[in-house]
Design an enzyme around this catalytic site. Structure first.
Site, PDB file in Angstrom:
ATOM      1  N   HIS A  47      10.100   9.100 -26.732  1.00 17.12           N
ATOM      2  CA  HIS A  47       9.046   9.936 -26.146  1.00 17.12           C
ATOM      3  C   HIS A  47       9.235  11.413 -26.530  1.00 17.12           C
ATOM      4  CE1 HIS A  47       5.993  11.286 -23.346  1.00 17.12           C
ATOM      5  NE2 HIS A  47       6.863  12.158 -22.873  1.00 17.12           N
TER       6      HIS A  47
ATOM      7  N   GLU B 234      10.989  18.431 -23.881  1.00 13.22           N
ATOM      8  CA  GLU B 234      10.235  18.835 -22.686  1.00 13.22           C
ATOM      9  C   GLU B 234      10.728  20.195 -22.165  1.00 13.22           C
ATOM     10  OE1 GLU B 234       7.662  16.895 -21.917  1.00 13.22           O
ATOM     11  OE2 GLU B 234       8.212  14.791 -22.175  1.00 13.22           O
TER      12      GLU B 234
ATOM     13  N   HIS C 281       1.582  11.339 -27.881  1.00 17.28           N
ATOM     14  CA  HIS C 281       1.370   9.959 -27.438  1.00 17.28           C
ATOM     15  C   HIS C 281       0.810   9.103 -28.566  1.00 17.28           C
ATOM     16  CE1 HIS C 281       1.278  10.813 -22.808  1.00 17.28           C
ATOM     17  NE2 HIS C 281       2.500  10.613 -23.273  1.00 17.28           N
TER      18      HIS C 281
ATOM     19  N   HIS D 266       1.501  16.459 -26.090  1.00 10.75           N
ATOM     20  CA  HIS D 266       1.401  15.055 -25.684  1.00 10.75           C
ATOM     21  C   HIS D 266       0.160  14.349 -26.225  1.00 10.75           C
ATOM     22  CE1 HIS D 266       4.759  16.038 -23.197  1.00 10.75           C
ATOM     23  NE2 HIS D 266       4.820  14.814 -22.703  1.00 10.75           N
TER      24      HIS D 266
ATOM     25  N   LYS E 290       3.569  11.733 -10.598  1.00  7.92           N
ATOM     26  CA  LYS E 290       2.795  10.799 -11.428  1.00  7.92           C
ATOM     27  C   LYS E 290       3.626   9.552 -11.686  1.00  7.92           C
ATOM     28  CE  LYS E 290      -0.105  13.630 -14.390  1.00  7.92           C
ATOM     29  NZ  LYS E 290      -0.410  13.814 -15.820  1.00  7.92           N
TER      30      LYS E 290
ATOM     31  N   GLU F 142      -4.217  17.469 -11.202  1.00  9.27           N
ATOM     32  CA  GLU F 142      -4.705  17.625 -12.571  1.00  9.27           C
ATOM     33  C   GLU F 142      -6.212  17.838 -12.664  1.00  9.27           C
ATOM     34  OE1 GLU F 142      -2.476  15.223 -15.311  1.00  9.27           O
ATOM     35  OE2 GLU F 142      -3.823  15.718 -16.951  1.00  9.27           O
TER      36      GLU F 142
ATOM     37  N   ARG G  68       0.821  -1.234   0.000  1.00 16.70           N
ATOM     38  CA  ARG G  68       0.000   0.000   0.000  1.00 16.70           C
ATOM     39  C   ARG G  68       0.847   1.274   0.000  1.00 16.70           C
ATOM     40  NH1 ARG G  68      -2.829  -3.048   3.621  1.00 16.70           N
ATOM     41  NH2 ARG G  68      -4.661  -4.029   2.709  1.00 16.70           N
TER      42      ARG G  68
ATOM     43  N   ASN H 209       0.350  18.867 -20.774  1.00 20.65           N
ATOM     44  CA  ASN H 209       0.089  17.924 -21.867  1.00 20.65           C
ATOM     45  C   ASN H 209       0.356  18.529 -23.238  1.00 20.65           C
ATOM     46  OD1 ASN H 209      -0.688  15.943 -20.130  1.00 20.65           O
ATOM     47  ND2 ASN H 209      -2.859  16.507 -20.208  1.00 20.65           N
TER      48      ASN H 209
ATOM     49  N   ARG I 178      -2.817  21.830 -14.564  1.00 21.34           N
ATOM     50  CA  ARG I 178      -1.759  20.862 -14.843  1.00 21.34           C
ATOM     51  C   ARG I 178      -1.893  20.275 -16.240  1.00 21.34           C
ATOM     52  NH1 ARG I 178       0.957  16.482 -10.637  1.00 21.34           N
ATOM     53  NH2 ARG I 178       2.323  15.548 -12.199  1.00 21.34           N
TER      54      ARG I 178
ATOM     55  N   LYS J  26       7.728  23.352 -14.254  1.00 18.74           N
ATOM     56  CA  LYS J  26       6.894  22.207 -13.877  1.00 18.74           C
ATOM     57  C   LYS J  26       6.455  22.320 -12.416  1.00 18.74           C
ATOM     58  CE  LYS J  26       5.899  17.413 -13.936  1.00 18.74           C
ATOM     59  NZ  LYS J  26       5.968  16.164 -14.651  1.00 18.74           N
TER      60      LYS J  26
HETATM   61  N1  LIG Z   1       5.629  10.639 -14.786  1.00 21.57           N
HETATM   62  C1  LIG Z   1       5.687  11.697 -15.547  1.00 21.57           C
HETATM   63  O1  LIG Z   1       5.216  12.767 -15.159  1.00 21.57           O
HETATM   64  C2  LIG Z   1       6.311  11.611 -16.897  1.00 21.57           C
HETATM   65  C3  LIG Z   1       6.595  12.774 -17.607  1.00 21.57           C
HETATM   66  C4  LIG Z   1       7.261  12.679 -18.827  1.00 21.57           C
HETATM   67  C5  LIG Z   1       7.613  11.435 -19.330  1.00 21.57           C
HETATM   68  N2  LIG Z   1       7.300  10.319 -18.622  1.00 21.57           N
HETATM   69  C6  LIG Z   1       7.661   8.987 -19.135  1.00 21.57           C
HETATM   70  O2  LIG Z   1       9.074   8.899 -19.247  1.00 21.57           O
HETATM   71  C7  LIG Z   1       9.394   7.897 -20.221  1.00 21.57           C
HETATM   72  C8  LIG Z   1      10.506   8.397 -21.102  1.00 21.57           C
HETATM   73  O3  LIG Z   1      11.631   8.644 -20.300  1.00 21.57           O
HETATM   74  P1  LIG Z   1      13.110   8.763 -20.889  1.00 21.57           P
HETATM   75  O4  LIG Z   1      13.100   9.575 -22.104  1.00 21.57           O
HETATM   76  O5  LIG Z   1      13.968   9.147 -19.761  1.00 21.57           O
HETATM   77  O6  LIG Z   1      13.392   7.280 -21.430  1.00 21.57           O
HETATM   78  P2  LIG Z   1      14.145   5.991 -20.838  1.00 21.57           P
HETATM   79  O7  LIG Z   1      13.911   5.823 -19.415  1.00 21.57           O
HETATM   80  O8  LIG Z   1      13.752   4.885 -21.733  1.00 21.57           O
HETATM   81  O9  LIG Z   1      15.682   6.325 -21.078  1.00 21.57           O
HETATM   82  C9  LIG Z   1      16.161   6.507 -22.390  1.00 21.57           C
HETATM   83  C10 LIG Z   1      17.366   5.607 -22.705  1.00 21.57           C
HETATM   84  O10 LIG Z   1      18.534   6.130 -22.100  1.00 21.57           O
HETATM   85  C11 LIG Z   1      19.197   5.125 -21.325  1.00 21.57           C
HETATM   86  N3  LIG Z   1      19.820   5.867 -20.211  1.00 21.57           N
HETATM   87  C12 LIG Z   1      19.179   6.489 -19.203  1.00 21.57           C
HETATM   88  N4  LIG Z   1      20.040   7.197 -18.460  1.00 21.57           N
HETATM   89  C13 LIG Z   1      21.274   6.997 -18.978  1.00 21.57           C
HETATM   90  C14 LIG Z   1      22.577   7.486 -18.642  1.00 21.57           C
HETATM   91  N5  LIG Z   1      22.774   8.376 -17.663  1.00 21.57           N
HETATM   92  N6  LIG Z   1      23.615   7.066 -19.386  1.00 21.57           N
HETATM   93  C15 LIG Z   1      23.409   6.215 -20.449  1.00 21.57           C
HETATM   94  N7  LIG Z   1      22.202   5.753 -20.821  1.00 21.57           N
HETATM   95  C16 LIG Z   1      21.147   6.139 -20.093  1.00 21.57           C
HETATM   96  C17 LIG Z   1      18.095   4.176 -20.956  1.00 21.57           C
HETATM   97  O11 LIG Z   1      18.598   2.896 -20.673  1.00 21.57           O
HETATM   98  C18 LIG Z   1      17.235   4.185 -22.200  1.00 21.57           C
HETATM   99  O12 LIG Z   1      17.794   3.326 -23.162  1.00 21.57           O
HETATM  100  C19 LIG Z   1       8.124   7.610 -20.958  1.00 21.57           C
HETATM  101  O13 LIG Z   1       7.643   6.372 -20.541  1.00 21.57           O
HETATM  102  C20 LIG Z   1       7.180   8.717 -20.524  1.00 21.57           C
HETATM  103  O14 LIG Z   1       5.823   8.324 -20.531  1.00 21.57           O
HETATM  104  C21 LIG Z   1       6.669  10.387 -17.430  1.00 21.57           C
HETATM  105 ZN   LIG Z   2       6.482  13.954 -21.764  1.00 19.44          ZN
END
Ligand SMILES: NC(=O)c1ccc[n+]([C@@H]2O[C@H](COP(=O)([O-])OP(=O)(O)OC[C@H]3O[C@@H](n4cnc5c(N)ncnc54)[C@H](O)[C@@H]3O)[C@@H](O)[C@H]2O)c1
Ligand SMILES: [Zn+2]
Length: 511
Positions: free
Chosen positions: A414, A341, A402, A398, A299, A387, A277, A395, A391, A377
């Site tokens: 992404h 972003e 998406h 997005h 989130k 949201e 939980r 988006n 908030r 942010k």
């Molecule tokens: N929760 C939220 O508010 C929110 C907001 C925006 C995006 N997201 C989510 O985030 C995700 C995308 O995140 P991302 O772009 O960080 O992608 P990711 O986590 O897939 O990382 C991108 C790539 O970089 C590699 N990597 C990460 N850090 C590294 C480092 N320091 N050195 C070498 N390689 C490294 C990873 O292994 C991966 O291959 C999506 O799923 C998206 O929906 C969430």
């Molecule tokens: Zn995003």
């Protein structure tokens, strides 16, 4: 963490290095002195007797030695990081600060020092100018830049000392309160940073294999290494995280650390929100995107085959530790992806941030830029933590983004999909008369100059549209858009007629 001063001749590396080392009570090393000591000869003699290749070989050895001695302040010769292997070795354990100054001031400093080949012969101005031109891209490629023009050595050393001091920001919204620590070299200090905040209890860490192979996660902490990629952000992998937590005896007083990009952060956050939980979560983002966006605001979630982020929870981390040094190993395409972003945050609430990127699209990831992107942010999340309204501004890009991401089968990163989505949604805004007609062109130009795509030829508009329907951002079955009004301001909750939307989707697949 080493502190490495780099830059053209006359930028002040050695003098500032001495002063900084004294202030920080650290040892100072100079790569040229290491070269001379190991060769038993002065540098001009090495050049004369053995040639430049031999000097560069000795210089590479000196860089490797600096990298092996964490905790020093080092000054490097102006050409030392022309060799990418030297740079990679040094950036693994240190922060490289690139010093610069007005050319006239650099020449004056070199002349005052005397005995510098650059200023010895004819026309030193021209010689320096051509050296600066040849190395312009290299020097500009460091995210930490220090302008030394017109400043005293002590003032520059003090400025660098301040830059090394971590910044603490806060998300101050009921139910989503958390702290963000932003700075350099924080991962190696993680146990101390947690202890200072009273975050004790048993700890476990989730990361992915790419991150684990680039960074040294904490040696004594049980670590789950997952394969990298969006495909891991699912319920089966969440189940693996639960199994890992149970196997390591994590209870309700434990801490789960997410060390990775947005995928690891969202997945680990979701596991932390639901395991027993809810247990405490620490986010240590390792991508630019996760630092400015995914790690903040609470989130968490995983994807279902039907769409992204369809299962999730609001579960704020107790603290976000953003170590900018971790971006050194991030592949350049991932860095560029994260900039989508940052551009988005400029468009939503910081016109000056957007304009800065517009003016210098290739310099990203500086402490100041990251801080500003994070602050946008934080402000939006504070105004509307769960949201209910504002908030939804986050988006921007997005709703279509998406759809593009899913329709590409997640081949599109992404951030890349968000860039395409932002360009498309700007076109929508213009079609609806919500913004100036020239805004879409301006936004596209910035995204492209950062290196982001704004079109996705090869995808089907209908497939993008269908994927958008599966996205949870539609309220009561209708899609709502956040659309740019002007740089620094968006409107949200906008409904768009189907024909206008389809027209836009057809436009973004054009080459
Ligand atoms: N929760 C939220 O508010 C929110 C907001 C925006 C995006 N997201 C989510 O985030 C995700 C995308 O995140 P991302 O772009 O960080 O992608 P990711 O986590 O897939 O990382 C991108 C790539 O970089 C590699 N990597 C990460 N850090 C590294 C480092 N320091 N050195 C070498 N390689 C490294 C990873 O292994 C991966 O291959 C999506 O799923 C998206 O929906 C969430
Ligand atoms: Zn995003």
């Amino acid at each position: 963490m080493n502190i490495i001063l780099y830059g053209p001749p006359g930028s002040g590396k050695t003098a500032v290095g001495y002063a900084l080392a004294r202030r920080l009570e650290r040892e100072f090393v100079d790569s040229d002195s290491l070269v001379e000591a190991s060769a038993g000869r002065a540098i001009p003699e090495i050049f004369e007797q053995s040639g430049e290749a031999e000097f560069r070989r000795l210089e590479a050895e000196a860089c490797a030695e600096v990298a092996r001695r964490p905790g020093v302040v080092a000054a490097l010769g102006g050409g030392a990081l022309l060799n990418p292997a030297n740079r990679a070795a040094l950036e693994r354990t240190g922060l490289v600060l690139c010093l610069r100054a007005e050319p006239a001031e650099m020449l004056a400093r070199l002349k005052a020092e005397g005995n510098r080949p650059l200023v010895a012969g004819d026309d030193p101005e021209a010689k320096l100018a051509s050296l600066l031109e040849a190395r312009r891209e290299l020097y500009a490629s460091f995210s930490a830049q220090v302008d030394t023009s017109g400043k005293s050595v002590e003032a520059i050393a003090e400025e660098i000392e301040n830059l090394l001091e971590p910044r603490t920001l806060r998300v101050d919204a009921p139910g989503l309160r958390h702290e963000i620590v932003l700075g350099y070299g924080l991962l190696e200090r993680l146990p101390a940073l947690l202890a200072e905040r009273g975050l004790d209890g048993s700890v476990a860490l989730v990361t992915d294999e790419n991150v684990a192979s680039c960074l040294a996660p904490l040696p004594d902490v049980p670590t789950l290494r997952l394969p990298p990629g969006e495909a891991q952000k699912n319920l089966d992998t969440a189940r693996q995280v639960y199994d890992f937590c149970l196997a390591n005896g994590l209870d309700r007083r434990s801490l789960l650390i997410a060390l990775g990009g947005g995928v690891i952060g969202d997945l680990t956050g979701f596991a932390a929100a639901t395991y027993m939980r809810g247990i405490r979560l620490v986010n240590v983002p390792t991508t630019l995107l996760a630092m400015v966006d995914a790690s903040l605001g609470g989130k968490t979630g995983v994807d279902l085959p039907q769409g992204k982020n369809l299962v999730g929870a609001f579960h704020p981390p107790v603290v976000v530790i953003s170590d900018l040094l971790l971006l050194n190993t991030l592949p350049s395409a991932e860095r560029v992806s994260g900039m989508a972003e940052v551009v988005k945050h400029g468009l939503i609430g910081d016109a000056a941030l957007f304009e800065e990127i517009e003016a210098a699209p290739k310099s990203f990831g500086s402490l100041a830029q990251m801080q500003r992107a994070i602050e946008v942010k934080v402000r939006v999340v504070e105004a509307d933590p769960f949201e209910k309204g504002q908030r939804a501004a986050l988006n921007l890009g997005h709703t279509i983004g998406h759809g593009v991401e899913a329709a590409s089968g997640f081949a599109q990163r992404h951030g890349e999909a968000v860039a395409i989505g932002t360009a498309a949604e700007a076109r929508l805004a213009a079609a609806l008369g919500l913004c100036e007609p020239n805004l879409p062109g301006r936004i596209e130009a910035v995204l492209q100059s950062v290196g982001l795509p704004v079109r996705c030829p090869g995808l089907e508009p209908q497939a993008i549209r269908q994927a958008m329907s599966a996205d949870k951002k539609k309220a009561s079955g209708r899609l709502k858009f956040a659309l740019p009004k002007r740089v620094g301001e968006v409107v949200w909750g906008v409904e768009v007629e189907e024909v206008v939307l389809m027209e836009t989707l057809r436009m973004i697949i054009e080459v």
